[in-house]
Design an enzyme around this catalytic site. Structure first.
Site, PDB file in Angstrom:
ATOM      1  N   SER A  13       0.839  -1.197   0.000  1.00 17.70           N
ATOM      2  CA  SER A  13       0.000   0.000   0.000  1.00 17.70           C
ATOM      3  C   SER A  13       0.873   1.246   0.000  1.00 17.70           C
ATOM      4  CB  SER A  13      -0.902   0.016   1.231  1.00 17.70           C
ATOM      5  OG  SER A  13      -1.531   1.275   1.317  1.00 17.70           O
ATOM      6  N   HIS A  38      -1.286  -1.128  -4.100  1.00 13.92           N
ATOM      7  CA  HIS A  38      -2.600  -0.789  -3.533  1.00 13.92           C
ATOM      8  C   HIS A  38      -2.628   0.714  -3.252  1.00 13.92           C
ATOM      9  CE1 HIS A  38      -6.235  -1.835  -1.172  1.00 13.92           C
ATOM     10  NE2 HIS A  38      -5.827  -0.923  -0.307  1.00 13.92           N
ATOM     11  N   ASP A  40      -4.894   3.783  -1.595  1.00 12.43           N
ATOM     12  CA  ASP A  40      -5.996   4.090  -0.687  1.00 12.43           C
ATOM     13  C   ASP A  40      -6.472   5.518  -0.884  1.00 12.43           C
ATOM     14  OD1 ASP A  40      -6.235   1.655   0.948  1.00 12.43           O
ATOM     15  OD2 ASP A  40      -4.161   2.101   1.502  1.00 12.43           O
ATOM     16  N   MET A  42      -8.928   8.387   0.121  1.00  9.83           N
ATOM     17  CA  MET A  42      -9.760   8.754   1.280  1.00  9.83           C
ATOM     18  C   MET A  42     -10.223  10.193   1.141  1.00  9.83           C
ATOM     19  SD  MET A  42      -7.351   7.249   4.281  1.00  9.83           S
ATOM     20  CE  MET A  42      -6.682   5.581   4.233  1.00  9.83           C
ATOM     21  N   HIS A  71      -8.464   1.427  -3.947  1.00 11.61           N
ATOM     22  CA  HIS A  71      -9.439   1.199  -2.875  1.00 11.61           C
ATOM     23  C   HIS A  71     -10.078   2.538  -2.544  1.00 11.61           C
ATOM     24  CE1 HIS A  71      -9.869  -0.052   1.683  1.00 11.61           C
ATOM     25  NE2 HIS A  71     -11.038   0.156   1.097  1.00 11.61           N
ATOM     26  N   MET A  73     -12.204   4.770  -0.456  1.00 13.35           N
ATOM     27  CA  MET A  73     -12.881   4.976   0.841  1.00 13.35           C
ATOM     28  C   MET A  73     -13.504   6.356   0.784  1.00 13.35           C
ATOM     29  SD  MET A  73      -9.914   3.305   3.170  1.00 13.35           S
ATOM     30  CE  MET A  73      -8.787   3.362   1.793  1.00 13.35           C
ATOM     31  N   MET A 141     -11.856  -5.708   5.156  1.00 13.71           N
ATOM     32  CA  MET A 141     -11.031  -4.843   6.001  1.00 13.71           C
ATOM     33  C   MET A 141     -10.723  -5.547   7.315  1.00 13.71           C
ATOM     34  SD  MET A 141     -10.375  -2.134   4.279  1.00 13.71           S
ATOM     35  CE  MET A 141      -9.380  -1.463   5.616  1.00 13.71           C
ATOM     36  N   ASP A 179      -6.948  -6.422   4.227  1.00 20.67           N
ATOM     37  CA  ASP A 179      -6.344  -5.087   4.208  1.00 20.67           C
ATOM     38  C   ASP A 179      -6.350  -4.502   5.618  1.00 20.67           C
ATOM     39  OD1 ASP A 179      -5.498  -2.545   3.658  1.00 20.67           O
ATOM     40  OD2 ASP A 179      -7.199  -2.000   2.390  1.00 20.67           O
TER      41      ASP A 179
HETATM   42  C1  DX5 Z   1      -6.442   1.476   5.737  1.00 17.69           C
HETATM   43  C2  DX5 Z   1      -6.036   1.181   4.315  1.00 17.69           C
HETATM   44  C3  DX5 Z   1      -4.953   0.183   4.195  1.00 17.69           C
HETATM   45  C4  DX5 Z   1      -3.636   0.614   4.787  1.00 17.69           C
HETATM   46  C5  DX5 Z   1      -2.958  -0.624   5.282  1.00 17.69           C
HETATM   47  O1  DX5 Z   1      -7.566   2.293   5.734  1.00 17.69           O
HETATM   48  O2  DX5 Z   1      -7.155   0.670   3.580  1.00 17.69           O
HETATM   49  O3  DX5 Z   1      -4.757  -0.210   2.840  1.00 17.69           O
HETATM   50  O4  DX5 Z   1      -2.799   1.274   3.885  1.00 17.69           O
HETATM   51  O5  DX5 Z   1      -1.832  -0.245   5.992  1.00 17.69           O
HETATM   52  P1  DX5 Z   1      -1.158  -1.189   7.074  1.00 17.69           P
HETATM   53  O6  DX5 Z   1      -0.651  -2.400   6.363  1.00 17.69           O
HETATM   54  O7  DX5 Z   1      -0.085  -0.312   7.638  1.00 17.69           O
HETATM   55  O8  DX5 Z   1      -2.227  -1.543   8.082  1.00 17.69           O
HETATM   56 ZN    ZN Z   2      -6.776  -0.202   1.457  1.00 19.79          ZN
END
Ligand code: DX5
Ligand code: ZN
Length: 220
Positions: A13, A38, A40, A42, A71, A73, A141, A179
């Site tokens: 990620s 990956h 993220d 947000m 991903h 969010m 998750m 994840d």
């Molecule tokens: C959290 C994200 C994850 C995050 C995982 O909201 O969706 O993808 O980057 O990071 P680690 O592996 O540090 O938990």
């Molecule tokens: Zn993620």
């Protein structure tokens, strides 16, 4: 199909990388054996954090040669999906967000990307059952979404197993991705419960030897 039919995919990620050296971090992850990257996204509404948007995903795409696993969010995935289609190989949206899930999944597929459906630790598998025949990826998750570096929530494991059982029962082939808080130990637990795709942020980018870490995770 058993887990043996789903070789492990490791998806570092980018959230845990140094954004100031994006190109270098992408190359470092690829040289270490990343299968996917990956990303993220947000929005500060669906989760209590703001990360990056389509321009950053495009910059990552220019630097990357492996598939991008995006991903979302965000509150309005249906509105923003078109802005990610060009650069994302996979786009996952949350079942909890306010949108017409079936329609959004179709929009992703018709746009040429693989579609994924994500669910939070507090969301029961029942919420995604009506959509399992429409997805390429189920993103379970294993932390409350919003931040990297959190501890793995083991209570999510029975849901991973139930998802694998539902997949076999229904004759489907979607991947099961975990994840949040994944390292070799929690990755092994997730694998034992049927996960095949591992998102790793902190554990990958902070590993003293990222290549060794990814190799080990691939064999759990
Ligand atoms: C959290 C994200 C994850 C995050 C995982 O909201 O969706 O993808 O980057 O990071 P680690 O592996 O540090 O938990
Ligand atoms: Zn993620």
């Amino acid at each position: 199909m058993s887990t043996a039919d789903y070789p492990i995919v490791v998806a570092p990620s980018i959230l845990a990388s140094d954004f100031g050296k994006l190109h270098h971090e992408v190359q470092r992850a690829e040289a270490a054996g990343a299968d996917w990257l990956h990303l993220d996204v947000m929005d500060g509404h669906f989760v209590d954090n703001i990360s990056f948007g389509p321009a950053f995903v495009e910059a990552t795409c220019r630097a990357a040669s492996v598939p991008l696993d995006v991903h979302l969010m965000i509150e309005r995935p249906d509105h923003y999906v078109p802005r990610f289609l060009t650069n994302a190989d996979n786009i996952s949206v949350h079942v909890e967000a306010p949108h017409d899930v079936k329609r959004t999944l179709a929009m992703i597929r018709n746009g040429g990307s693989h579609c994924g459906l994500a669910l939070n630790p507090s969301t029961a598998l029942d919420a995604v059952l009506p959509f399992l025949d429409q997805i390429d990826l189920l993103l379970v998750m294993t932390v409350v979404p919003g931040f990297g570096g959190q501890s793995f929530i083991p209570e999510a494991l029975p849901k991973v197993r139930a998802a694998a059982e539902a997949r076999a029962r229904l004759g489907l082939t979607f991947r099961i991705e975990v994840d949040g808080g994944i390292n070799v130990e929690t990755g092994r637990l997730a694998r034992e419960h049927g996960a095949d795709t591992m998102v790793v942020g902190t554990a990958a980018f902070r590993a003293p030897d990222m290549r060794g870490f990814i190799s080990e995770l691939r064999c759990v």
